[in-house]
Write an enzyme that holds these catalytic residues in place. Structure first.
Site, mmCIF file in Angstrom:
data_model
loop_
_atom_site.group_PDB
_atom_site.id
_atom_site.type_symbol
_atom_site.label_atom_id
_atom_site.label_comp_id
_atom_site.label_asym_id
_atom_site.label_seq_id
_atom_site.Cartn_x
_atom_site.Cartn_y
_atom_site.Cartn_z
ATOM 1 N N SER A 123 0.826 -1.217 0.000
ATOM 2 C CA SER A 123 0.000 0.000 0.000
ATOM 3 C C SER A 123 0.854 1.259 0.000
ATOM 4 O O SER A 123 1.762 1.412 0.821
ATOM 5 C CB SER A 123 -0.914 0.014 1.230
ATOM 6 O OG SER A 123 -1.676 -1.167 1.309
ATOM 7 N N ASP A 155 10.528 -1.611 -8.285
ATOM 8 C CA ASP A 155 11.639 -0.771 -8.721
ATOM 9 C C ASP A 155 12.755 -1.633 -9.322
ATOM 10 O O ASP A 155 13.389 -1.252 -10.312
ATOM 11 C CB ASP A 155 12.178 0.046 -7.548
ATOM 12 C CG ASP A 155 11.101 0.884 -6.888
ATOM 13 O OD1 ASP A 155 10.216 1.385 -7.609
ATOM 14 O OD2 ASP A 155 11.129 1.021 -5.649
ATOM 15 N N HIS A 184 10.716 3.929 -1.794
ATOM 16 C CA HIS A 184 9.840 3.449 -2.860
ATOM 17 C C HIS A 184 8.952 4.562 -3.401
ATOM 18 O O HIS A 184 7.751 4.398 -3.566
ATOM 19 C CB HIS A 184 8.993 2.283 -2.342
ATOM 20 C CG HIS A 184 8.133 1.639 -3.392
ATOM 21 N ND1 HIS A 184 8.636 1.143 -4.574
ATOM 22 C CD2 HIS A 184 6.787 1.430 -3.435
ATOM 23 C CE1 HIS A 184 7.652 0.645 -5.294
ATOM 24 N NE2 HIS A 184 6.513 0.814 -4.632
#
Length: 338
Positions: A123, A155, A184
């Protein structure tokens, strides 16, 4: 050995394909799906697939969250509202408040019903939602830093794919080993191309390397724009989430030598965590670094290794952003909110 996996937010854009991929994982014997709508239908659909995992869907009534979580070995959380085009600060704040509240409530359920499970947080924004989960676990007295992970695998997947594109051979993508560290989101994402198992061409221009770095950092924007308001990176995120979940499951089973970048609390390995703090020049609590996984979760946090000057500059730019995002998550959890 096989395990019970739980997907919280299983009816959503990430949750459904993620659940499909987990249903196909031979290490999963039981798959529990939870969401506020539609999970019985998603479970019924998946249950017709000819793989061993038993699938059950739960809704909030009748202690659905508790039933889904009981006996869980691994819990994956893709629940939340997706990103949309635009960078309006009000929109970002609204998105944070909604997703932070969702993650807080789900973390409370895990802390009370499956406190020993490995928790994989997808999330958004991960740089803030992982600290939210940690603070909830602390307040319930069940915090184990080795078991809470921010999933940054997308990523890595993007970096692998983009390197393969540059090399002109997409068949190489899955075999490319390239660490992506930091966090992130945006500039907190630091791909270490100098450490890639497959080097970029020797004549690759520095401007091209900068563009490649930016593409990894803002790959999510590329998808949001292409979907033109119809969603964000759901399929690639589901793939990445399933990839990381498989690594965690293999480690839980006892397989050795599994290493993957992930956003963790640096106390999960005090020695490795202290090394990271020295390398980034900041007494920070969280960072995404290559982590060796084991039956207890985090076994070892690995050094960032030798960085180029440009990579050092990227880490330096990432840290202040990370500090703000981490504090935002920590401060969201107050006694009155639990």
């Amino acid at each position: 050995m096989s395990f019970k996996a739980v997907v919280l937010g299983a009816a959503g854009g990430i949750g459904q394909p993620l659940s499909l991929l987990l249903k196909n994982n031979p290490l999963v014997k039981e798959l529990a799906l939870y969401d506020i709508v539609n999970t019985p239908g998603v479970a019924a659909d998946l249950s017709h697939i000819s793989t061993p995992a038993k699938v059950v869907g739960y809704l909030p009534p009748d202690d659905g969250l508790k039933k889904a979580l009981t006996g869980a070995d691994i819990v994956v959380i893709p629940a939340g509202v997706p990103r949309k085009p635009g960078r309006c600060s009000d929109r970002r704040d609204d998105l944070f408040k909604i997703n932070a509240g969702i993650v807080r409530d789900l973390a409370t359920g895990i802390a009370t019903s499956a406190p020993k499970a490995a928790v994989l947080v997808i999330s958004n924004p991960v740089n803030s939602t992982v600290p939210i989960v940690v603070e909830v676990f602390k307040k319930h007295g069940v915090f184990d830093p080795k078991k809470i992970f921010g999933v940054t695998t997308l990523d890595v997947v993007r970096a692998q794919t983009f390197i393969a594109e540059v090399l002109g051979d997409l068949s190489l993508a899955s075999s490319i080993n390239v660490p992506v560290v930091g966090g992130h989101s945006g500039v907190t994402i630091v791909p270490l191309f100098s450490q890639s198992s497959h080097a970029l061409p020797s004549n690759y221009a520095s401007s091209d390397l900068q563009a490649l770095t930016t593409r990894v950092q803002f790959g999510g924007d590329e998808v949001v724009k292409a979907k033109d308001g119809a969603g964000s990176a759901t399929l690639s995120m589901a793939y990445a989430g399933a990839e990381f979940a498989e690594k965690v499951l293999r480690a839980l089973k006892g397989e050795k030598g599994i290493v993957a970048p992930t956003f963790v609390h640096l106390s999960s390995d005090k020695s490795g965590g202290e090394t990271i703090k020295k390398e980034v020049g900041k007494d920070i609590d969280y960072f995404s670094a290559p982590v060796e996984l084991g039956p207890e979760g985090v076994t070892k946090i690995l050094s960032l290794g030798k960085l180029t000057d440009s990579e050092k500059a990227l880490v330096e730019a990432a840290v202040p952003e990370l500090v703000v995002s981490i504090e935002k998550g920590v401060s969201f959890i107050a006694p009155s909110k639990l």
